[in-house]
Design an enzyme around this catalytic site. Structure first.
Site, PDB file in Angstrom:
ATOM      1  N   LEU A 196      89.535 -26.068  -4.461  1.00  0.00           N
ATOM      2  CA  LEU A 196      88.852 -24.873  -4.107  1.00  0.00           C
ATOM      3  C   LEU A 196      87.634 -24.564  -5.108  1.00  0.00           C
ATOM      4  O   LEU A 196      87.550 -25.298  -6.075  1.00  0.00           O
ATOM      5  CB  LEU A 196      89.644 -23.612  -4.016  1.00  0.00           C
ATOM      6  CG  LEU A 196      90.916 -23.707  -2.989  1.00  0.00           C
ATOM      7  CD1 LEU A 196      91.854 -22.781  -3.274  1.00  0.00           C
ATOM      8  CD2 LEU A 196      90.320 -23.656  -1.538  1.00  0.00           C
ATOM      9  N   THR A 211      80.636 -25.690  -4.766  1.00  0.00           N
ATOM     10  CA  THR A 211      79.852 -26.201  -5.729  1.00  0.00           C
ATOM     11  C   THR A 211      79.851 -25.672  -6.899  1.00  0.00           C
ATOM     12  O   THR A 211      80.004 -26.508  -7.914  1.00  0.00           O
ATOM     13  CB  THR A 211      78.251 -26.004  -5.002  1.00  0.00           C
ATOM     14  OG1 THR A 211      78.081 -26.405  -3.735  1.00  0.00           O
ATOM     15  CG2 THR A 211      77.347 -26.663  -5.836  1.00  0.00           C
ATOM     16  N   LYS A 241      77.679 -25.950 -17.211  1.00  0.00           N
ATOM     17  CA  LYS A 241      77.712 -25.215 -18.431  1.00  0.00           C
ATOM     18  C   LYS A 241      78.953 -25.645 -19.655  1.00  0.00           C
ATOM     19  O   LYS A 241      78.643 -25.627 -20.450  1.00  0.00           O
ATOM     20  CB  LYS A 241      78.194 -23.590 -18.115  1.00  0.00           C
ATOM     21  CG  LYS A 241      77.226 -22.609 -18.082  1.00  0.00           C
ATOM     22  CD  LYS A 241      76.509 -22.728 -16.629  1.00  0.00           C
ATOM     23  CE  LYS A 241      75.011 -23.592 -16.423  1.00  0.00           C
ATOM     24  NZ  LYS A 241      74.670 -23.567 -15.218  1.00  0.00           N
ATOM     25  N   GLY A 249      86.197 -26.965   8.799  1.00  0.00           N
ATOM     26  CA  GLY A 249      86.254 -25.858   9.924  1.00  0.00           C
ATOM     27  C   GLY A 249      85.094 -26.213  10.710  1.00  0.00           C
ATOM     28  O   GLY A 249      83.887 -26.221  10.005  1.00  0.00           O
ATOM     29  N   GLY A 281      77.660 -22.949   1.963  1.00  0.00           N
ATOM     30  CA  GLY A 281      76.986 -23.206   0.757  1.00  0.00           C
ATOM     31  C   GLY A 281      75.749 -23.894   1.186  1.00  0.00           C
ATOM     32  O   GLY A 281      74.989 -23.766   1.921  1.00  0.00           O
ATOM     33  N   GLU A 290      68.366 -27.479 -17.283  1.00  0.00           N
ATOM     34  CA  GLU A 290      69.512 -27.512 -17.836  1.00  0.00           C
ATOM     35  C   GLU A 290      70.056 -28.864 -18.170  1.00  0.00           C
ATOM     36  O   GLU A 290      70.622 -29.185 -19.388  1.00  0.00           O
ATOM     37  CB  GLU A 290      70.680 -26.562 -17.150  1.00  0.00           C
ATOM     38  CG  GLU A 290      70.345 -25.206 -16.943  1.00  0.00           C
ATOM     39  CD  GLU A 290      71.430 -24.417 -16.409  1.00  0.00           C
ATOM     40  OE1 GLU A 290      71.232 -23.213 -16.351  1.00  0.00           O
ATOM     41  OE2 GLU A 290      72.295 -24.761 -15.704  1.00  0.00           O
ATOM     42  N   ASP A 325      74.888 -19.019  -0.431  1.00  0.00           N
ATOM     43  CA  ASP A 325      73.697 -19.953  -0.179  1.00  0.00           C
ATOM     44  C   ASP A 325      73.056 -20.228   1.048  1.00  0.00           C
ATOM     45  O   ASP A 325      71.928 -20.667   1.356  1.00  0.00           O
ATOM     46  CB  ASP A 325      73.937 -21.499  -1.043  1.00  0.00           C
ATOM     47  CG  ASP A 325      73.710 -21.401  -2.408  1.00  0.00           C
ATOM     48  OD1 ASP A 325      73.360 -20.068  -2.903  1.00  0.00           O
ATOM     49  OD2 ASP A 325      73.900 -22.586  -3.228  1.00  0.00           O
ATOM     50  N   LEU A 356      72.344 -18.188  -5.760  1.00  0.00           N
ATOM     51  CA  LEU A 356      73.077 -18.189  -7.283  1.00  0.00           C
ATOM     52  C   LEU A 356      74.629 -17.737  -6.806  1.00  0.00           C
ATOM     53  O   LEU A 356      74.832 -17.018  -5.905  1.00  0.00           O
ATOM     54  CB  LEU A 356      72.418 -17.203  -7.873  1.00  0.00           C
ATOM     55  CG  LEU A 356      71.327 -17.516  -8.354  1.00  0.00           C
ATOM     56  CD1 LEU A 356      70.657 -16.217  -9.201  1.00  0.00           C
ATOM     57  CD2 LEU A 356      71.275 -18.877  -9.570  1.00  0.00           C
ATOM     58  N   HIS A 376      73.952  -2.167 -34.642  1.00  0.00           N
ATOM     59  CA  HIS A 376      73.395  -3.091 -35.621  1.00  0.00           C
ATOM     60  C   HIS A 376      74.191  -4.025 -36.418  1.00  0.00           C
ATOM     61  O   HIS A 376      75.042  -3.550 -36.765  1.00  0.00           O
ATOM     62  CB  HIS A 376      72.362  -2.201 -36.806  1.00  0.00           C
ATOM     63  CG  HIS A 376      71.599  -2.838 -37.792  1.00  0.00           C
ATOM     64  ND1 HIS A 376      70.737  -3.615 -37.402  1.00  0.00           N
ATOM     65  CD2 HIS A 376      72.079  -2.978 -39.002  1.00  0.00           C
ATOM     66  CE1 HIS A 376      70.171  -4.254 -38.439  1.00  0.00           C
ATOM     67  NE2 HIS A 376      71.068  -3.859 -39.471  1.00  0.00           N
TER      68      HIS A 376
HETATM   69  P1  FAD Z   1      79.157 -23.233  -2.270  1.00  0.00           P
HETATM   70  O1  FAD Z   1      79.627 -23.127  -3.542  1.00  0.00           O
HETATM   71  O2  FAD Z   1      78.362 -24.294  -2.035  1.00  0.00           O
HETATM   72  O3  FAD Z   1      80.740 -23.634  -1.419  1.00  0.00           O
HETATM   73  C1  FAD Z   1      80.809 -23.913  -0.197  1.00  0.00           C
HETATM   74  C2  FAD Z   1      81.829 -24.620   0.044  1.00  0.00           C
HETATM   75  O4  FAD Z   1      82.044 -24.693   1.469  1.00  0.00           O
HETATM   76  C3  FAD Z   1      82.001 -26.016  -0.448  1.00  0.00           C
HETATM   77  O5  FAD Z   1      83.182 -26.320  -1.169  1.00  0.00           O
HETATM   78  C4  FAD Z   1      82.131 -26.929   0.624  1.00  0.00           C
HETATM   79  O6  FAD Z   1      82.793 -28.104   0.522  1.00  0.00           O
HETATM   80  C5  FAD Z   1      82.786 -26.198   1.835  1.00  0.00           C
HETATM   81  N1  FAD Z   1      82.431 -26.412   3.123  1.00  0.00           N
HETATM   82  C6  FAD Z   1      81.182 -26.771   3.408  1.00  0.00           C
HETATM   83  N2  FAD Z   1      81.218 -26.821   5.309  1.00  0.00           N
HETATM   84  C7  FAD Z   1      82.552 -26.800   5.366  1.00  0.00           C
HETATM   85  C8  FAD Z   1      83.225 -26.756   6.496  1.00  0.00           C
HETATM   86  N3  FAD Z   1      82.568 -26.980   7.757  1.00  0.00           N
HETATM   87  N4  FAD Z   1      84.640 -26.591   6.637  1.00  0.00           N
HETATM   88  C9  FAD Z   1      85.230 -26.213   5.468  1.00  0.00           C
HETATM   89  N5  FAD Z   1      84.445 -26.084   4.211  1.00  0.00           N
HETATM   90  C10 FAD Z   1      83.114 -26.303   4.253  1.00  0.00           C
HETATM   91  N6  FAD Z   1      74.751 -20.440  -9.896  1.00  0.00           N
HETATM   92  C11 FAD Z   1      74.821 -19.673 -10.964  1.00  0.00           C
HETATM   93  O7  FAD Z   1      74.930 -18.347 -10.288  1.00  0.00           O
HETATM   94  N7  FAD Z   1      74.758 -19.914 -12.083  1.00  0.00           N
HETATM   95  C12 FAD Z   1      74.931 -21.356 -12.408  1.00  0.00           C
HETATM   96  O8  FAD Z   1      74.848 -21.449 -13.789  1.00  0.00           O
HETATM   97  C13 FAD Z   1      74.596 -22.466 -11.616  1.00  0.00           C
HETATM   98  N8  FAD Z   1      74.419 -23.430 -11.882  1.00  0.00           N
HETATM   99  C14 FAD Z   1      74.333 -24.424 -11.046  1.00  0.00           C
HETATM  100  C15 FAD Z   1      74.537 -25.728 -11.508  1.00  0.00           C
HETATM  101  C16 FAD Z   1      74.213 -26.948 -10.542  1.00  0.00           C
HETATM  102  C17 FAD Z   1      74.234 -28.223 -11.040  1.00  0.00           C
HETATM  103  C18 FAD Z   1      74.456 -26.552  -9.157  1.00  0.00           C
HETATM  104  C19 FAD Z   1      74.171 -27.715  -8.224  1.00  0.00           C
HETATM  105  C20 FAD Z   1      74.535 -25.396  -8.795  1.00  0.00           C
HETATM  106  C21 FAD Z   1      74.542 -24.127  -9.646  1.00  0.00           C
HETATM  107  N9  FAD Z   1      74.510 -22.873  -9.207  1.00  0.00           N
HETATM  108  C22 FAD Z   1      74.572 -22.135 -10.064  1.00  0.00           C
HETATM  109  C23 FAD Z   1      74.240 -22.339  -7.892  1.00  0.00           C
HETATM  110  C24 FAD Z   1      75.704 -22.063  -7.471  1.00  0.00           C
HETATM  111  O9  FAD Z   1      76.466 -23.369  -7.346  1.00  0.00           O
HETATM  112  C25 FAD Z   1      75.686 -21.733  -5.919  1.00  0.00           C
HETATM  113  O10 FAD Z   1      74.574 -20.839  -5.703  1.00  0.00           O
HETATM  114  C26 FAD Z   1      77.022 -21.253  -5.519  1.00  0.00           C
HETATM  115  O11 FAD Z   1      78.078 -22.096  -5.455  1.00  0.00           O
HETATM  116  C27 FAD Z   1      76.930 -20.945  -3.919  1.00  0.00           C
HETATM  117  O12 FAD Z   1      78.166 -20.365  -3.242  1.00  0.00           O
HETATM  118  P2  FAD Z   1      78.536 -20.428  -1.717  1.00  0.00           P
HETATM  119  O13 FAD Z   1      79.920 -19.804  -1.746  1.00  0.00           O
HETATM  120  O14 FAD Z   1      77.444 -19.845  -1.105  1.00  0.00           O
HETATM  121  O15 FAD Z   1      78.675 -22.065  -1.625  1.00  0.00           O
END
Ligand code: FAD
Length: 463
Positions: A39, A42, A52, A116, A146, A189, A314, A322, A447
């Protein structure tokens, strides 16, 4: 298992898992579908957390090598153990992803394992690894699928030599020469990580400045700092081809102004040119409306063009990509489904770059205010004049506060500092409460702290 739910969340990233937990806490019968083994999306698996971890470890390595001696901390020869550094990163990821599993159990959320898809407006069908399909009925669906990294036309990511951020957080050897295409926060980064661990790093950026969208003052100063750390920049440069020859890559690029062509050979190429919404065929087929950037269009209640199907994170056409934005949307949508007034303030979403020093911003930049014809005043304070920063040898950077010319209301803050990512929370809170620069200036700050520079910048707004 009872196959009827109040909410099914598709995707367990920071948007999805937070939405599932909040929905369950509000008494809704909740399931969350995730296609990955673990779980957390990304963010936990291949994004925020592993990057990080490497930023922290590589900074420790760099400090031990270059700075400890100046502080009177003498060590033997410092040696890099990259595989241990990677194991430590993997351990952090595992602990945190397991933590979400625990929270799912604690909040009685059903974890559906598989892909899903929305087979009807009240049905999610889950296909597991073996291809077995089970359908679940639900009153509400939340899409939190995402984003995925993108590339440039003609550039194929093989995750071996030409990598996305996912490959670049798992190199088995420090590349001697690393080219990073894209001067955004992910590219910079990871440039910092590999530079500290010993790579020669060159960043190629299409625009004439790094970190597009960030305050110009900040991006100019930030680039100077990174330059001083030994990261090379090729700005105004358009990458035209990347080819792999034996175990090396060759990157061709052209200067946008002079049309001069250049070619650099390297061991690895990181393509960090952005991310796109993760919209698969099932979502496309479901009839949910997308905008012209192929992101899901939602209204102020995060509802898509189909009633009772919501989207967050996202994948939607609102706010920056973010993790904390996705989390806040996850909470808001759960509250909306439960009949409460969920809300996200898109004017106050902080953004942090976790380099050393860190860069943090919230609210509007000077350039945005100029475009919007809003009159403003500025207060700036350098860390060179901050006592804590001096003690810690962290004098690079400054705080810049922009306030409305007439009302003094804080409209935006940008800063570069060793602890900018932590300090920006004070400014986000101030802006959320509609604070004026004077409110911040009259707030007592401890301070000696880096935060005193925030107070000084706020005082400087009124000279
Ligand atoms: P996601 O985290 O992308 O999660 C979506 C999930 O849905 C995934 O696990 C995927 O497998 C799942 N999924 C997709 N389709 C299906 C489906 N059909 N059925 C079931 N599951 C599915 N943001 C920050 O705020 N701070 C940071 O420091 C930062 N650093 C980052 C560094 C890197 C290298 C990267 C790549 C991103 C970084 N981000 C950072 C961005 C951040 O990771 C994303 O903005 C965030 O994860 C988005 O969250 P989300 O829930 O929209 O989607």
């Amino acid at each position: 298992m009872d196959n009827n739910f109040d909410v099914i969340v598709v995707g367990s990233g920071p948007g999805g898992y937070v939405c599932a937990i909040r929905s369950a806490q509000l008494g809704l019968k909740t399931a969350c579908v995730e296609t990955r083994k673990t779980l957390g999306g990304t963010c936990l698996n291949i994004g925020c957390i592993p990057s990080k971890s490497l930023l922290n470890s590589s900074e420790m390595y760099h400090k031990a090598q270059k700075e400890f001696n100046n502080l009177g901390v003498e060590t033997g020869k410092i040696k890099l153990n990259l595989s241990k550094m990677m194991s430590n990163k993997n351990k952090s990821v595992l602990t945190l992803t397991k933590g979400i599993e625990f929270l799912f159990k604690k909040n009685k959320i059903t974890h559906l394992k598989g892909k899903g898809s929305i087979s009807a407006k009240d049905t999610v069908t889950v296909t597991d690894n073996s291809g077995k399909k089970i359908s679940y009925k639900t009153k509400n669906i939340v899409i939190g699928t995402g984003s995925v990294s993108t590339s440039l036309p003609g550039i194929k990511i093989d995750e071996k030599i030409v990598v996305s951020s996912t490959g670049a957080i798992s190199f088995e050897k420090v590349p001697k020469d690393l080219i990073v295409i894209g001067g955004g926060y992910i590219g910079l980064e990871l440039s910092s990580v590999w530079k500290r661990l010993g790579s020669n790093v060159t960043v190629i950026e299409f625009l004439d400045h790094i970190i597009p969208g960030m305050d110009k003052d900040i991006s100019t100063e930030f680039q100077k700092i990174l330059n001083k750390q030994g990261i090379n920049f090729k700005l105004n440069s358009n990458v035209t081809a990347v080819s792999v020859v034996k175990n090396k890559a060759v990157v061709d690029f052209t200067n946008n102004k002079s049309a001069k062509r250049e070619r650099i050979e390297c061991d690895k190429v990181l393509v960090a040119v952005g991310r796109k919404a993760n919209i698969d065929e099932d979502i496309s087929r479901s009839g949910i409306k997308l905008d012209n950037q192929k992101k899901i269009q939602v209204n102020e209640k995060f509802e898509t063009s189909i009633k009772n199907i919501y989207a967050i994170g996202d994948v939607i056409n609102k706010g920056p990509m973010l993790a904390h934005k996705a989390e806040d949307e996850g909470i808001a949508v759960a509250e909306i489904i439960a009949g409460q007034a969920g809300h996200v303030n898109y004017d106050v979403i902080p953004a942090v770059i976790y380099t050393s020093p860190e860069v943090a911003t919230v609210g509007k930049t000077e350039e945005q205010l100029q475009k919007e014809n809003i009159k403003y005043k500025i207060g700036k304070f350098p860390f060179l004049a901050n006592s804590r920063a001096k003690i810690n040898s962290e004098t690079e950077g400054f705080v810049k506060i922009i306030a409305d010319e007439k009302t003094d209301k804080v409209l935006g803050v940008s800063m570069i500092s060793a602890v900018a990512g932590t300090m920006i929370a004070e400014l986000a809170l101030a802006m959320e409460f509609g604070a004026s620069a004077e409110d911040i200036a009259r707030t007592c700050h401890a301070h000696p702290t880096h935060s005193e520079a925030v107070k000084e910048a706020a005082m400087a707004v009124d000279k």
